[in-house]
Design an enzyme around this catalytic site. Structure first.
Site, mmCIF file in Angstrom:
data_model
loop_
_atom_site.group_PDB
_atom_site.id
_atom_site.type_symbol
_atom_site.label_atom_id
_atom_site.label_comp_id
_atom_site.label_asym_id
_atom_site.label_seq_id
_atom_site.Cartn_x
_atom_site.Cartn_y
_atom_site.Cartn_z
ATOM 1 N N ARG A 61 0.813 -1.221 0.000
ATOM 2 C CA ARG A 61 0.000 0.000 0.000
ATOM 3 C C ARG A 61 0.850 1.276 0.000
ATOM 4 O O ARG A 61 0.459 2.288 -0.572
ATOM 5 C CB ARG A 61 -0.908 -0.033 1.242
ATOM 6 N N HIS A 65 0.202 4.666 -2.171
ATOM 7 C CA HIS A 65 -0.005 5.995 -1.572
ATOM 8 C C HIS A 65 1.125 6.956 -1.925
ATOM 9 O O HIS A 65 0.932 8.171 -1.910
ATOM 10 C CB HIS A 65 -0.177 5.876 -0.057
ATOM 11 N N ASN A 93 -3.962 8.304 5.555
ATOM 12 C CA ASN A 93 -2.756 7.656 6.080
ATOM 13 C C ASN A 93 -2.708 7.531 7.596
ATOM 14 O O ASN A 93 -2.155 6.576 8.132
ATOM 15 C CB ASN A 93 -1.519 8.442 5.621
ATOM 16 N N HIS A 192 -6.429 -5.499 -2.824
ATOM 17 C CA HIS A 192 -7.202 -5.800 -1.611
ATOM 18 C C HIS A 192 -7.411 -7.295 -1.417
ATOM 19 O O HIS A 192 -8.228 -7.696 -0.597
ATOM 20 C CB HIS A 192 -8.538 -5.048 -1.636
HETATM 21 C C1 HEM Z 1 -9.348 1.807 -5.721
HETATM 22 C C2 HEM Z 1 -9.254 2.677 -4.777
HETATM 23 C C3 HEM Z 1 -8.780 2.327 -3.403
HETATM 24 C C4 HEM Z 1 -9.381 2.670 -2.240
HETATM 25 C C5 HEM Z 1 -10.635 3.506 -2.099
HETATM 26 C C6 HEM Z 1 -8.623 2.082 -1.181
HETATM 27 C C7 HEM Z 1 -8.907 2.238 0.158
HETATM 28 C C8 HEM Z 1 -8.317 1.521 1.169
HETATM 29 C C9 HEM Z 1 -8.694 1.600 2.557
HETATM 30 C C10 HEM Z 1 -9.750 2.527 3.127
HETATM 31 C C11 HEM Z 1 -7.939 0.706 3.238
HETATM 32 C C12 HEM Z 1 -8.001 0.417 4.742
HETATM 33 C C13 HEM Z 1 -7.355 1.527 5.485
HETATM 34 C C14 HEM Z 1 -7.746 1.520 6.945
HETATM 35 O O1 HEM Z 1 -7.199 0.754 7.703
HETATM 36 O O2 HEM Z 1 -8.611 2.309 7.286
HETATM 37 C C15 HEM Z 1 -7.082 0.058 2.291
HETATM 38 C C16 HEM Z 1 -6.160 -0.909 2.599
HETATM 39 C C17 HEM Z 1 -5.310 -1.458 1.701
HETATM 40 N N1 HEM Z 1 -5.147 -1.085 0.378
HETATM 41 FE FE1 HEM Z 1 -6.388 0.102 -0.659
HETATM 42 N N2 HEM Z 1 -7.587 1.367 -1.698
HETATM 43 C C18 HEM Z 1 -7.630 1.497 -3.051
HETATM 44 C C19 HEM Z 1 -6.711 0.980 -3.954
HETATM 45 C C20 HEM Z 1 -5.615 0.246 -3.594
HETATM 46 C C21 HEM Z 1 -4.535 -0.099 -4.479
HETATM 47 C C22 HEM Z 1 -4.408 0.361 -5.916
HETATM 48 C C23 HEM Z 1 -3.660 -0.858 -3.774
HETATM 49 C C24 HEM Z 1 -2.382 -1.478 -4.212
HETATM 50 C C25 HEM Z 1 -2.216 -2.037 -5.370
HETATM 51 C C26 HEM Z 1 -4.210 -0.999 -2.436
HETATM 52 C C27 HEM Z 1 -3.670 -1.743 -1.441
HETATM 53 C C28 HEM Z 1 -4.167 -1.832 -0.155
HETATM 54 C C29 HEM Z 1 -3.684 -2.775 0.828
HETATM 55 C C30 HEM Z 1 -2.635 -3.846 0.582
HETATM 56 C C31 HEM Z 1 -4.397 -2.532 2.006
HETATM 57 C C32 HEM Z 1 -4.252 -3.246 3.356
HETATM 58 C C33 HEM Z 1 -3.252 -2.509 4.225
HETATM 59 C C34 HEM Z 1 -2.991 -3.160 5.569
HETATM 60 O O3 HEM Z 1 -3.276 -4.337 5.774
HETATM 61 O O4 HEM Z 1 -2.465 -2.443 6.434
HETATM 62 N N3 HEM Z 1 -5.375 -0.296 -2.359
HETATM 63 N N4 HEM Z 1 -7.328 0.587 1.043
#
Ligand code: HEM
Ligand SMILES: *[C@@H]1O[C@H](CO)[C@@H](O)[C@H](O)[C@H]1NC(C)=O
Length: 329
Positions: A61, A65, A93, A192
């Protein structure tokens, strides 16, 4: 025939007049300057993820970001100082991004072997690749040669990173603004397939079904939502964590697409890919990735390479930071 002959010199001219694209990224950029760079990153990643497999997701992530704010320039890694307002405090973040110590650890190891050579932005790109591959996902050649920013953008981090309650239209517009299309949106959302989210980010998905289409999906996933509501009550426990992929959250696979087709995506933005335009091109891609993991892997790789080249600094722009948290003195 004559026409073809006439066009021939023209063709040659066009080929040779293409300006030298010396400043773009390419694989094995550190072959001469730091031949062990990729190996050092890989070994550190292997030992970090062996101890804590959950670390793969936050590290993937970080690259996302980073790239969505000022481009892939490690601006996300800068700490607060007199001159810098860190992106780490921005809404998407804060209390959520992590893994910074892993980047520090890798940077220290690289500085020991080849000082001031490997950029923090390239470390993020390599770490993202290794995180995916070590959790069972595809591998790829990472294009390298990014340099590090001299600035961060707190406001950019609030503005340019998509929010979990974005509609499909907003998601598409956000990705377009970064030069990414719907295929990139669907393929990269597959990120995700690993990791977790805080209750804060998915509460609205449990308690406020918005459209009729969404309602239809919600009804099919009643039990799923009831389970989530124990982790994430209507108020309180904002930091309670739930897996983004409720079935195989530690494996980088195509399960995410099966989940969202069943109405079991965790975030509204996950659900939006299937519920808002049920006959559109976006859903067709979701089905394609659900049906073929190799296709998902192939498209994920080409999209993350594309994402990794957003607004990169090359040549004499920016710098190679000594410490990823601070610009050099
Ligand atoms: C499409 C639009 C996207 C939205 C709206 C989004 C939003 C989010 C949100 C809200 C979280 C959880 C954050 C929290 O703990 O509150 C999250 C986690 C995550 N996102 Fe996204 N995301 C997007 C795209 C992506 C992309 C493009 C990637 C990477 C290729 C990605 C990888 C991740 C990963 C791996 C997590 C888990 C992080 C963890 O376990 O700490 N996301 N995302
Ligand atoms: C998303 O949530 C924010 C903050 O709660 C709110 O201001 C915004 O209007 C919401 N956006 C959508 C599309 O619901």
């Amino acid at each position: 025939m004559e026409k073809v002959l006439l066009m021939f010199p023209l063709l040659i001219l066009t080929i040779f007049s293409v300006p030298c694209n010396c400043e773009s990224l390419y694989p094995h950029y550190y072959r001469e300057s730091c031949p062990l760079a990729e190996e050092i990153v890989r070994q550190n990643m292997a030992s970090v993820l062996y101890r804590d497999p959950l670390m793969a997701a936050p590290l993937l992530r970080l690259h996302f970001h980073d790239c969505f704010v000022l481009g892939c320039d490690a601006s996300v890694l800068l700490d607060d100082t007199l001159d810098i307002v860190s992106e780490k405090q921005a809404t998407p973040n804060k209390n959520s991004l992590r893994g910074f110590e892993v980047i520090d650890q890798i940077k220290v190891a690289l500085e020991e072997v080849c000082p001031l050579t490997v950029s923090c932005a390239d470390i993020l790109a390599l770490v993202a690749r290794d995180a995916v591959e070590l959790r069972g996902g595809p591998g790829w050649e990472v294009e390298l040669g990014r340099r590090d920013s001299l600035e961060a953008s707190f406001s950019g981090a609030n503005q340019f990173i998509p929010a979990p309650n974005f509609t499909l239209e907003q998601l598409i517009a956000n990705f377009n603004s970064h030069g990414l299309d719907i295929q990139d949106l669907v393929a990269l959302s597959g990120g995700h397939t690993i990791g977790r989210s805080r209750c804060l980010s998915f509460r609205s998905r449990i308690y406020n079904p918005q459209t009729y289409e969404e309602q239809k999906y919600y009804d099919r996933s009643y039990v799923f939502r009831r389970t989530l509501s124990s982790i994430c009550p209507e108020s309180g426990r904002d930091n309670g964590l739930a897996p983004l992929d409720f079935k195989t959250s530690r494996r980088f696979d195509n399960q995410y697409y099966h989940n969202i087709l069943e109405g079991k995506g965790l975030l509204e933005s996950d659900g939006a890919l299937v519920s808002e335009d049920p006959d559109g091109d976006v859903v067709k891609l979701v089905w394609a990735y659900a049906l073929s993991q190799p296709l998902f892997f192939r498209d994920f790789v080409s999209s993350i390479i594309k994402m990794g080249s957003i607004n990169v600094l090359t040549g004499d722009d920016g710098e190679i930071r000594r410490n990823c948290r601070f610009i050099n003195l």
